[in-house]
Write an enzyme that holds these catalytic residues in place. Structure first.
Site, PDB file in Angstrom:
ATOM      1  N   ASP A  20       0.832  -1.209   0.000  1.00  0.00           N
ATOM      2  CA  ASP A  20       0.000   0.000   0.000  1.00  0.00           C
ATOM      3  C   ASP A  20       0.866   1.258   0.000  1.00  0.00           C
ATOM      4  O   ASP A  20       1.997   1.242   0.483  1.00  0.00           O
ATOM      5  CB  ASP A  20      -0.913  -0.029   1.241  1.00  0.00           C
ATOM      6  N   GLY A  23      -0.124   5.488  -4.264  1.00  0.00           N
ATOM      7  CA  GLY A  23      -0.757   6.770  -4.595  1.00  0.00           C
ATOM      8  C   GLY A  23      -0.132   7.904  -3.799  1.00  0.00           C
ATOM      9  O   GLY A  23       0.174   8.977  -4.348  1.00  0.00           O
ATOM     10  N   HIS A  37       2.347   3.471  -8.957  1.00  0.00           N
ATOM     11  CA  HIS A  37       2.158   2.033  -9.200  1.00  0.00           C
ATOM     12  C   HIS A  37       3.356   1.468  -9.974  1.00  0.00           C
ATOM     13  O   HIS A  37       3.811   0.354  -9.716  1.00  0.00           O
ATOM     14  CB  HIS A  37       0.872   1.788  -9.981  1.00  0.00           C
ATOM     15  N   ARG A  71     -11.987   2.083  -8.404  1.00  0.00           N
ATOM     16  CA  ARG A  71     -11.102   3.209  -8.761  1.00  0.00           C
ATOM     17  C   ARG A  71     -11.430   3.713 -10.169  1.00  0.00           C
ATOM     18  O   ARG A  71     -12.064   3.002 -10.951  1.00  0.00           O
ATOM     19  CB  ARG A  71      -9.651   2.753  -8.666  1.00  0.00           C
ATOM     20  N   LEU A 131      10.956 -20.328  -4.538  1.00  0.00           N
ATOM     21  CA  LEU A 131      10.017 -19.368  -3.930  1.00  0.00           C
ATOM     22  C   LEU A 131       8.695 -19.476  -4.671  1.00  0.00           C
ATOM     23  O   LEU A 131       8.666 -19.444  -5.900  1.00  0.00           O
ATOM     24  CB  LEU A 131      10.556 -17.932  -4.051  1.00  0.00           C
TER      25      LEU A 131
HETATM   26  C1  IPE Z   1      -5.456  -2.921  -0.284  1.00  0.00           C
HETATM   27  O1  IPE Z   1      -5.124  -1.590  -0.421  1.00  0.00           O
HETATM   28  C2  IPE Z   1      -5.465  -3.602  -1.612  1.00  0.00           C
HETATM   29  C3  IPE Z   1      -4.151  -3.791  -2.242  1.00  0.00           C
HETATM   30  C4  IPE Z   1      -2.998  -3.469  -1.725  1.00  0.00           C
HETATM   31  C5  IPE Z   1      -4.192  -4.412  -3.537  1.00  0.00           C
HETATM   32  P1  IPE Z   1      -6.225  -0.457  -0.596  1.00  0.00           P
HETATM   33  O2  IPE Z   1      -5.497   0.839  -0.706  1.00  0.00           O
HETATM   34  O3  IPE Z   1      -7.139  -0.785  -1.713  1.00  0.00           O
HETATM   35  O4  IPE Z   1      -7.034  -0.568   0.772  1.00  0.00           O
HETATM   36  P2  IPE Z   1      -7.927   0.491   1.535  1.00  0.00           P
HETATM   37  O5  IPE Z   1      -8.922   1.029   0.541  1.00  0.00           O
HETATM   38  O6  IPE Z   1      -7.011   1.579   2.022  1.00  0.00           O
HETATM   39  O7  IPE Z   1      -8.537  -0.255   2.668  1.00  0.00           O
HETATM   40  C1  IPE Z   2      -1.570   0.194  -3.376  1.00  0.00           C
HETATM   41  O1  IPE Z   2      -1.365   1.559  -3.403  1.00  0.00           O
HETATM   42  C2  IPE Z   2      -1.744  -0.383  -4.751  1.00  0.00           C
HETATM   43  C3  IPE Z   2      -3.085  -0.891  -5.044  1.00  0.00           C
HETATM   44  C4  IPE Z   2      -4.089  -0.906  -4.210  1.00  0.00           C
HETATM   45  C5  IPE Z   2      -3.297  -1.431  -6.370  1.00  0.00           C
HETATM   46  P1  IPE Z   2      -2.569   2.586  -3.363  1.00  0.00           P
HETATM   47  O2  IPE Z   2      -2.919   2.950  -4.772  1.00  0.00           O
HETATM   48  O3  IPE Z   2      -3.698   2.081  -2.553  1.00  0.00           O
HETATM   49  O4  IPE Z   2      -1.885   3.833  -2.652  1.00  0.00           O
HETATM   50  P2  IPE Z   2      -2.554   4.859  -1.639  1.00  0.00           P
HETATM   51  O5  IPE Z   2      -3.172   4.059  -0.547  1.00  0.00           O
HETATM   52  O6  IPE Z   2      -3.577   5.621  -2.423  1.00  0.00           O
HETATM   53  O7  IPE Z   2      -1.416   5.712  -1.190  1.00  0.00           O
HETATM   54 MG    MG Z   3      -4.186   2.298  -0.593  1.00  0.00          MG
END
Ligand code: IPE
Ligand code: IPE
Ligand code: MG
Length: 251
Positions: A20, A23, A37, A71, A131
Site C-alpha cells: 500500500d 498513490g 504504481h 477506482r 520461492l
Molecule cells: C489494499 O489496499 C489492496 C491492495 C494493496 C491491492 P487499498 O489501498 O485498496 O485498501 P484500503 O482502501 O485503504 O482499505
Molecule cells: C496500493 O497503493 C496499490 C493498489 C491498491 C493497487 P494505493 O494505490 O492504494 O496507494 P494509496 O493508498 O492511495 O497511497
Molecule cells: Mg491504498
C-alpha cells in the site's frame, strides 16, 4: 509440528504483504498515481530477491482487490497494463531464479490479455520451487470464503459430501490457498492498520507488522526489519505463556 517454533528463531516460511501507499508516494512528488504504481512494481523484484536470500518459501502479494474496481477506469486499466508488462519482463528472471508464479482471486474476470499472460507465466514456472510467488488479483477474502461455501454446498447437494464431514481442514481445501501454509507474517506498508479484505481465513494467527514506509520505498532492509520483528514475537496460539511450549500447532 511442535511448539518449539513458538519463539520463531527462524525466518517466516510464508510472508504476505499488503502493498500500500503507491498513490501517496506519487502525490508527495506531484506525480500521477500511476507513476506510484509503476515504481511500486519495481519493489516486487527487490522484495522477492530478499525473501529468497532469507530462505522464505512463500511470498503472497496483494496486488488488486475485489474492491479496487471502484477506482477510476484509467487507474484500473493502467494497473492492468503494468501487470501485463511485469509478466512479460519478469518471467525469464523467475525461471532463472527458481520462482514459481501462482495466483489467488478471480483471475478469469481480468482482461483477456492479462489472463493469457498469467496462464503462460504460471505454466512456464510450474516446475520451480525455490520461492512460490503468489499474486492476489481480483482477490477478496469474503469472496473466497463464499466461493468455498458454494463448492462445499455443491458437494453436499450431489451427495459426495456429508455435512458432518465439513471441518476446518476440508473448508481450507476449498480456498484458493489450498496446499499453502497460512502466512506466518503479514506486512502492511504505509501505516494503515487494517486488513482490507485480505486472506480473512488464513490470517487467524499471523503476526502483523505495519510500517510507515510507502510500498515504492520498501526494500531489502525493510524486509529484514520485518523479519527481525517477527523473530522477536512469541506465538502462543491461544495457550498461556507457561504451557505454550508444549502445544501442537495446527499446520
Ligand atoms: C489494499 O489496499 C489492496 C491492495 C494493496 C491491492 P487499498 O489501498 O485498496 O485498501 P484500503 O482502501 O485503504 O482499505
Ligand atoms: C496500493 O497503493 C496499490 C493498489 C491498491 C493497487 P494505493 O494505490 O492504494 O496507494 P494509496 O493508498 O492511495 O497511497
Ligand atoms: Mg491504498
Amino acid at each position: 509440528m511442535h511448539a518449539s517454533l513458538i519463539t520463531p528463531s527462524t525466518v517466516p516460511r510464508h510472508i504476505a504483504i499488503i502493498m500500500d501507499g503507491n498513490g501517496r508516494w506519487a502525490r508527495e512528488r506531484g506525480w500521477p498515481r500511476l507513476k506510484g504504481h509503476e515504481q511500486g512494481s519495481l519493489s516486487v523484484r527487490r522484495v522477492a530477491d530478499a525473501c529468497m536470500s532469507a530462505g522464505v518459501e512463500y511470498l503472497t502479494l496483494y496486488a488488486f482487490s475485489t474492491e479496487n474496481w471502484r477506482r477510476p477506469a484509467h487507474e484500473v486499466s493502467g494497473l492492468m497494463l503494468l501487470l501485463e508488462r511485469f509478466l512479460s519482463e519478469k518471467v525469464a528472471d523467475m525461471i532463472e531464479n527458481g520462482v514459481r508464479l501462482a495466483t489467488i482471486g478471480r483471475t478469469e474476470a481480468l482482461p483477456a490479455p492479462v489472463k493469457k499472460r498469467l496462464d503462460r507465466a504460471m505454466a512456464d514456472t510450474a516446475h520451480n520451487n525455490r520461492l512460490i510467488l503468489t499474486l492476489a488479483l481480483n482477490y477478496g477474502g469474503r469472496d473466497e470464503i463464499v466461493e468455498a461455501a458454494r463448492g462445499i454446498a455443491r458437494g453436499v447437494q450431489a451427495g459426495t459430501l456429508k455435512p458432518e464431514s465439513i471441518n476446518q481442514e476440508l473448508f481450507a481445501s476449498h480456498l484458493d490457498t489450498r496446499g499453502m501454509p497460512d502466512p506466518d507474517l503479514l506486512i502492511r506498508t504505509s501505516g494503515e492498520m487494517r486488513i482490507s479484505n485480505f486472506l480473512l481465513w488464513q490470517l487467524s494467527y499471523t503476526e502483523i507488522h505495519v510500517t510507515q514506509k510507502l510500498w515504492p520505498d520498501f526494500g531489502a532492509d525493510d524486509l529484514k526489519a520485518a523479519i527481525a520483528d517477527y523473530a522477536s514475537r512469541e506465538r502462543r496460539y491461544g495457550a498461556s505463556m507457561e504451557n505454550a511450549a508444549s502445544i501442537t500447532i495446527p499446520s
